[in-house]
Motif scaffolding. Structure first.
Motif, short mmCIF file in Angstrom:
data_model
loop_
_atom_site.label_atom_id
_atom_site.label_comp_id
_atom_site.label_asym_id
_atom_site.label_seq_id
_atom_site.Cartn_x
_atom_site.Cartn_y
_atom_site.Cartn_z
N ALA A 144 54.36 33.88 42.02
CA ALA A 144 52.81 33.32 41.69
C ALA A 144 51.94 34.25 42.34
CB ALA A 144 52.92 32.05 42.39
N VAL A 145 50.61 33.91 41.85
CA VAL A 145 49.31 34.56 42.29
C VAL A 145 48.57 33.78 43.33
CG1 VAL A 145 47.07 35.57 41.57
CG2 VAL A 145 49.10 36.17 40.18
N SER A 146 48.34 34.11 44.43
CA SER A 146 47.33 33.35 45.42
C SER A 146 46.24 34.25 45.62
CB SER A 146 48.59 33.19 46.49
OG SER A 146 47.57 32.47 47.57
N ALA A 147 45.06 33.73 45.58
CA ALA A 147 43.71 34.15 45.78
C ALA A 147 42.66 33.34 46.32
CB ALA A 147 43.15 35.00 44.65
N ASP A 148 42.05 33.82 47.44
CA ASP A 148 41.07 32.99 47.87
C ASP A 148 39.61 33.38 47.56
OD1 ASP A 148 39.40 31.13 49.61
OD2 ASP A 148 40.06 32.10 51.48
N GLY A 151 37.26 31.14 41.73
CA GLY A 151 37.00 31.96 40.69
C GLY A 151 35.63 31.97 40.71
N PHE A 152 34.77 31.42 41.58
CA PHE A 152 33.33 31.42 41.74
C PHE A 152 32.78 32.49 42.56
CE2 PHE A 152 33.88 27.07 40.61
CZ PHE A 152 33.18 26.74 39.68
N ASP A 153 33.90 33.17 43.37
CA ASP A 153 33.28 34.35 44.00
C ASP A 153 34.17 35.35 44.10
OD1 ASP A 153 31.81 35.66 46.13
OD2 ASP A 153 32.12 34.22 47.56
N PRO A 154 34.55 36.06 42.78
CA PRO A 154 35.64 37.11 42.50
C PRO A 154 35.52 38.26 43.63
CG PRO A 154 33.92 37.05 40.88
CD PRO A 154 33.66 36.10 41.61
N GLN A 155 34.39 38.50 43.81
CA GLN A 155 34.44 39.78 45.07
C GLN A 155 35.17 39.61 46.22
OE1 GLN A 155 31.62 38.14 44.39
NE2 GLN A 155 30.54 37.47 45.86
N LEU A 156 35.58 38.36 46.54
CA LEU A 156 36.64 37.95 47.64
C LEU A 156 37.77 38.68 47.35
CD1 LEU A 156 35.40 34.34 48.89
CD2 LEU A 156 35.03 36.67 49.85
N GLN A 157 38.02 38.95 45.95
CA GLN A 157 39.32 39.42 45.65
C GLN A 157 39.67 41.09 46.16
OE1 GLN A 157 40.00 39.25 41.60
NE2 GLN A 157 39.67 37.19 41.27
N VAL A 158 38.49 41.74 46.32
CA VAL A 158 38.25 43.05 47.01
C VAL A 158 38.47 43.07 48.60
CG1 VAL A 158 37.10 45.18 46.85
CG2 VAL A 158 37.23 43.79 44.88
N THR A 159 37.82 42.16 48.93
CA THR A 159 37.69 42.18 50.23
C THR A 159 38.96 41.46 51.02
OG1 THR A 159 36.32 40.09 50.50
CG2 THR A 159 35.16 42.25 50.46
N GLY A 202 41.76 40.31 49.09
CA GLY A 202 43.12 40.78 48.44
C GLY A 202 43.49 39.65 47.67
N VAL A 203 44.33 39.82 46.73
CA VAL A 203 44.98 38.95 45.89
C VAL A 203 46.61 38.79 46.18
CG1 VAL A 203 45.66 37.92 43.48
CG2 VAL A 203 43.23 38.97 44.29
N ARG A 204 47.34 37.76 46.61
CA ARG A 204 48.68 38.08 47.01
C ARG A 204 49.48 37.54 45.85
NH1 ARG A 204 45.11 35.63 50.15
NH2 ARG A 204 45.79 33.76 49.48
N VAL A 205 50.79 38.41 46.01
CA VAL A 205 51.63 38.16 44.95
C VAL A 205 52.88 37.39 45.86
CG1 VAL A 205 53.63 38.97 43.42
CG2 VAL A 205 51.32 39.95 43.29
N MET A 206 53.03 36.12 45.57
CA MET A 206 54.03 35.47 46.54
C MET A 206 55.48 35.35 45.69
SD MET A 206 51.89 34.69 48.90
CE MET A 206 52.77 33.52 49.58
N VAL A 207 56.41 35.23 46.33
CA VAL A 207 57.66 35.12 45.97
C VAL A 207 58.50 34.19 47.12
CG1 VAL A 207 57.81 37.28 44.63
CG2 VAL A 207 58.73 37.30 47.09
#
Length: 72
Positions: free
Chosen positions: A30-34, A38-46, A48-53
């Motif tokens: 699954a994908v986990s992102a803070d 989706g309202f502040d997508p630049q947080l993905q860069v700072t 990161g977006v996690r791939v959880m297993v």
């Protein structure tokens, strides 16, 4: 179920591609992102977006991700 981070990447798209590859190899992921829902997508860069297993699948997942990265 205990989960673990198999990868941390800089975009949701990249994380979704990894999830698809892992699921094609029999590993639920699954994908986990803070990113403020989706309202502040630049947080993905700072942050990161996690791939959880599942914790028991993390080593195999990391090997598959590494192999896929090496194949380029």
């Amino acid at each position: 179920m205990n989960t673990a981070v198999a990868a941390r990447v800089t975009s949701t798209i990249e994380a979704q591609l990894i999830v698809g590859m892992l699921e094609a190899n029999g590993i639920a992921a699954a994908v986990s992102a803070d990113d403020a829902g989706g309202f502040d997508p630049q947080l993905q860069v700072t942050q990161g977006v996690r791939v959880m297993v599942a914790a028991e699948d993390v080593e195999e997942a990391r090997e598959l991700i590494e192999d896929a990265s090496a194949d380029g």
